[in-house]
Design an enzyme around this catalytic site. Sequence first.
Site, PDB file in Angstrom:
ATOM      1  N   ASP A  24       0.879  -1.167   0.000  1.00  0.00           N
ATOM      2  CA  ASP A  24       0.000   0.000   0.000  1.00  0.00           C
ATOM      3  C   ASP A  24       0.916   1.216   0.000  1.00  0.00           C
ATOM      4  O   ASP A  24       1.521   1.534   1.015  1.00  0.00           O
ATOM      5  CB  ASP A  24      -0.898  -0.031   1.248  1.00  0.00           C
ATOM      6  CG  ASP A  24      -1.708   1.250   1.414  1.00  0.00           C
ATOM      7  OD1 ASP A  24      -1.685   2.108   0.508  1.00  0.00           O
ATOM      8  OD2 ASP A  24      -2.368   1.389   2.468  1.00  0.00           O
ATOM      9  N   LYS A  85       2.792  11.170  -3.358  1.00  0.00           N
ATOM     10  CA  LYS A  85       1.795  10.456  -4.167  1.00  0.00           C
ATOM     11  C   LYS A  85       0.908  11.427  -4.955  1.00  0.00           C
ATOM     12  O   LYS A  85       0.437  11.119  -6.038  1.00  0.00           O
ATOM     13  CB  LYS A  85       0.939   9.597  -3.233  1.00  0.00           C
ATOM     14  CG  LYS A  85      -0.041   8.680  -3.929  1.00  0.00           C
ATOM     15  CD  LYS A  85      -0.686   7.760  -2.911  1.00  0.00           C
ATOM     16  CE  LYS A  85      -1.694   6.823  -3.529  1.00  0.00           C
ATOM     17  NZ  LYS A  85      -2.269   5.925  -2.496  1.00  0.00           N
ATOM     18  N   GLU A 184      -7.169   0.240  -4.570  1.00  0.00           N
ATOM     19  CA  GLU A 184      -7.158   0.168  -3.101  1.00  0.00           C
ATOM     20  C   GLU A 184      -8.458  -0.392  -2.528  1.00  0.00           C
ATOM     21  O   GLU A 184      -8.415  -1.287  -1.668  1.00  0.00           O
ATOM     22  CB  GLU A 184      -6.831   1.552  -2.512  1.00  0.00           C
ATOM     23  CG  GLU A 184      -5.365   1.918  -2.692  1.00  0.00           C
ATOM     24  CD  GLU A 184      -5.053   3.396  -2.509  1.00  0.00           C
ATOM     25  OE1 GLU A 184      -5.920   4.146  -2.018  1.00  0.00           O
ATOM     26  OE2 GLU A 184      -3.933   3.803  -2.858  1.00  0.00           O
ATOM     27  N   ASP A 206     -12.763   5.267   2.798  1.00  0.00           N
ATOM     28  CA  ASP A 206     -11.334   5.361   3.096  1.00  0.00           C
ATOM     29  C   ASP A 206     -10.970   6.793   3.486  1.00  0.00           C
ATOM     30  O   ASP A 206     -10.885   7.683   2.638  1.00  0.00           O
ATOM     31  CB  ASP A 206     -10.537   4.904   1.866  1.00  0.00           C
ATOM     32  CG  ASP A 206      -9.021   4.958   2.084  1.00  0.00           C
ATOM     33  OD1 ASP A 206      -8.574   5.515   3.102  1.00  0.00           O
ATOM     34  OD2 ASP A 206      -8.287   4.443   1.218  1.00  0.00           O
TER      35      ASP A 206
HETATM   36  P1  ADP Z   1      -2.935   7.441   3.941  1.00  0.00           P
HETATM   37  O1  ADP Z   1      -3.890   6.460   3.352  1.00  0.00           O
HETATM   38  O2  ADP Z   1      -3.230   8.863   3.545  1.00  0.00           O
HETATM   39  O3  ADP Z   1      -1.504   7.077   3.740  1.00  0.00           O
HETATM   40  P2  ADP Z   1      -3.459   6.448   6.680  1.00  0.00           P
HETATM   41  O4  ADP Z   1      -4.499   5.488   6.317  1.00  0.00           O
HETATM   42  O5  ADP Z   1      -2.192   5.890   7.196  1.00  0.00           O
HETATM   43  O6  ADP Z   1      -3.173   7.491   5.534  1.00  0.00           O
HETATM   44  O7  ADP Z   1      -4.112   7.434   7.768  1.00  0.00           O
HETATM   45  C1  ADP Z   1      -3.385   8.402   8.443  1.00  0.00           C
HETATM   46  C2  ADP Z   1      -4.298   9.185   9.343  1.00  0.00           C
HETATM   47  O8  ADP Z   1      -4.878   8.312  10.325  1.00  0.00           O
HETATM   48  C3  ADP Z   1      -3.584  10.290  10.102  1.00  0.00           C
HETATM   49  O9  ADP Z   1      -4.351  11.478  10.043  1.00  0.00           O
HETATM   50  C4  ADP Z   1      -3.548   9.748  11.539  1.00  0.00           C
HETATM   51  O10 ADP Z   1      -3.523  10.774  12.511  1.00  0.00           O
HETATM   52  C5  ADP Z   1      -4.844   8.969  11.589  1.00  0.00           C
HETATM   53  N1  ADP Z   1      -4.849   8.010  12.694  1.00  0.00           N
HETATM   54  C6  ADP Z   1      -3.937   7.031  12.942  1.00  0.00           C
HETATM   55  N2  ADP Z   1      -4.228   6.394  14.084  1.00  0.00           N
HETATM   56  C7  ADP Z   1      -5.363   6.980  14.587  1.00  0.00           C
HETATM   57  C8  ADP Z   1      -6.175   6.779  15.766  1.00  0.00           C
HETATM   58  N3  ADP Z   1      -5.853   5.845  16.665  1.00  0.00           N
HETATM   59  N4  ADP Z   1      -7.253   7.576  15.930  1.00  0.00           N
HETATM   60  C9  ADP Z   1      -7.578   8.526  15.028  1.00  0.00           C
HETATM   61  N5  ADP Z   1      -6.860   8.757  13.921  1.00  0.00           N
HETATM   62  C10 ADP Z   1      -5.766   8.009  13.693  1.00  0.00           C
HETATM   63 MG    MG Z   2      -4.501   4.809   2.292  1.00  0.00          MG
END
Ligand code: ADP
Ligand code: MG
Length: 621
Positions: A24, A85, A184, A206
């Site tokens: 991913d 990205k 995705e 998502d």
């Molecule tokens: P992307 O798909 O953009 O790479 P992610 O799926 O990794 O991103 O999501 C990242 C986001 O998830 C960030 O804003 C982070 O603060 C939030 N996040 C991660 N853990 C938690 C949690 N326990 N509670 C709320 N938000 C969270």
């Molecule tokens: Mg993602």
Amino acid sequence: MVLLQISEPNQLPANKQRYAVGIDLGTTNSVVAIVNEDWPLAIADPNENVLVPSIVHYQQNNIEVGEVAKQAVTYDPLNTIYSIKRLMGRDFGEAKRLGFDRIYHLSTSANNLPLIKTQAGEKSAVQISADILSFLKKRAQKTVGMELSGAVITVPAYFDDAQRQATKDAAAVAGLKVLRLLNEPTAAAIAYGLESGGEGMHVVFDLGGGTFDISILHFKQGIFEVIAVGGDSALGGDDMDDLIANWIIQQAKLNLDLLSLTEKRKLLLTAKAAKEELTTKLEITIDFNKWQGHFTRREFNKLIEPLLIKTLKYCQNALQDAELQIKDIKDVILVGGATRTPAVQEYVAKFFQKKPLANIDPDQVVALGAAIQANALLGQASGELLLLDVLPLSLGLETMGGLVEKIIYRNATIPTQKSQQFTTYKDGQTGMIVHIVQGERELVQDCRSLAKFELKGIPPMKAGMAKVEVIFQVDADGLLSVSAKELSTGIESKINVMPSYGLTEKEITEMLQASFDHAKEDIQVRQLREQQVVAEHLLVVVKKALQEDADKYLSQAEKNKIIASLQHLETIGTTQDSLKLKQAVTELEQATQIFAERRMDGNLREALQGVSIEELPHAKD
Ligand code: ADP
Ligand code: MG
């Protein structure tokens, strides 16, 4: 149902000969996963961290990726690149529109792509993504103790050809063999094993760090089809952080403009930590500089309510696009770290009137699904094989006036099946010619004719009364079979054809070019991709044909010649050199031409029955 398990990292029994990973490649975070003994699992670092921040820090003689690079955002911002990205497959103008020139020093490449100036030189989006992929590749190889055989990399469902090609290029630069790019949301659906539940509509919600994507998938006959996408490329968990940061500023009676860069950065980190803490707690204490205050989940929920309502509006729009109602949705899957926030889950549950699936870690689920797919493509899955591939050109049939009615569209994932009803054009019509064509154009004369067959013995009826159902079925190898059936009498006729067989690359390209004259996509990028698809298809099809019919139609010398061309194309494999690939494809096409003709003749002879009837089908509306 595919079962998922979190297991200890770095403790894999070395019982496999080959490993392919799922990746991913996220805007905020990236994850690499594998399937070990039928269990998909995300690979962690020694500190048990699975998430790799998608951040690269370029030093003069060193490249840092992930958690270490994240620290450098504060002290070396110009050389520390995040959210790359967003730039994949984008040109210089778009990079400026996205505001990248406000964060980094940009320059332009010869072909108008944006380059980011760093102390290690000018870096393209492809190069920066390749550095993230290399990091993930190394992490995986260290865990499995061998070179990887390939990777399935996920991309957003809305990624266009240029963005997908850029992702493939990045993998090539990182020395990863791309088995397939996977959408995705589809990866998430695979991780949940939704295919085992039979036909149905699924929503993938998502919410990542800076992007929100909603996708509606239709699972039918072995494939997931993306039927609607929506969302906002500037909406995510980071916006919640901003809201909390503003709240702190107000509560602490601070002036944002008077804060130093480091303090602002610290403020955002404090806000993010507060948000994540409130996922498990109802009330927390926030410390910032010398201020301390209470913050409750209630207050937080109120702050983010407009943001949540916005996401639901996008859901509403996507449902409308797909012409679906909430009751049509079978499952809702939560993806992305920000869906951990309880209020997000509550709003989604309320809107869709059902509890969303969230038991697989939302920031790993996409990588886990990709790993399952990668494992299946290596042929190592013990259960059912879920193969997803695409058709290079649309398939359809001739209707009155020399028009083409497309039945299965280009880029449809295969295997697939589509049917359509036609009716007779003349009173008393007793037969119908089904003429199968391939191509993107509207007129039969501009498409390629694949085969013709007849449906005879329709009882005389008034025009428009007969109901002829034509079914197009493409199997996993890209082989098409078409059947036609008159529903009132049950009279049926059937033929097998091989759509991409015997079609030269030049022909495919020309057909595409003609129909995409007005499309602004980069034709060269598409040509290469099409060629790769064709090459892959061709290899599979030729191998299968050889296995089945070589002895029936070929001399030993003819067979040897085909095998030599086949091996040549195989060694060229996933080259980025479209000319080379094209030559190898053409060579194999030519080598197999006689074989194809003999097989086609053999098949047609069996399917066609002498008499010719002139009437053509007439599309029923
Ligand atoms: P992307 O798909 O953009 O790479 P992610 O799926 O990794 O991103 O999501 C990242 C986001 O998830 C960030 O804003 C982070 O603060 C939030 N996040 C991660 N853990 C938690 C949690 N326990 N509670 C709320 N938000 C969270
Ligand atoms: Mg993602």
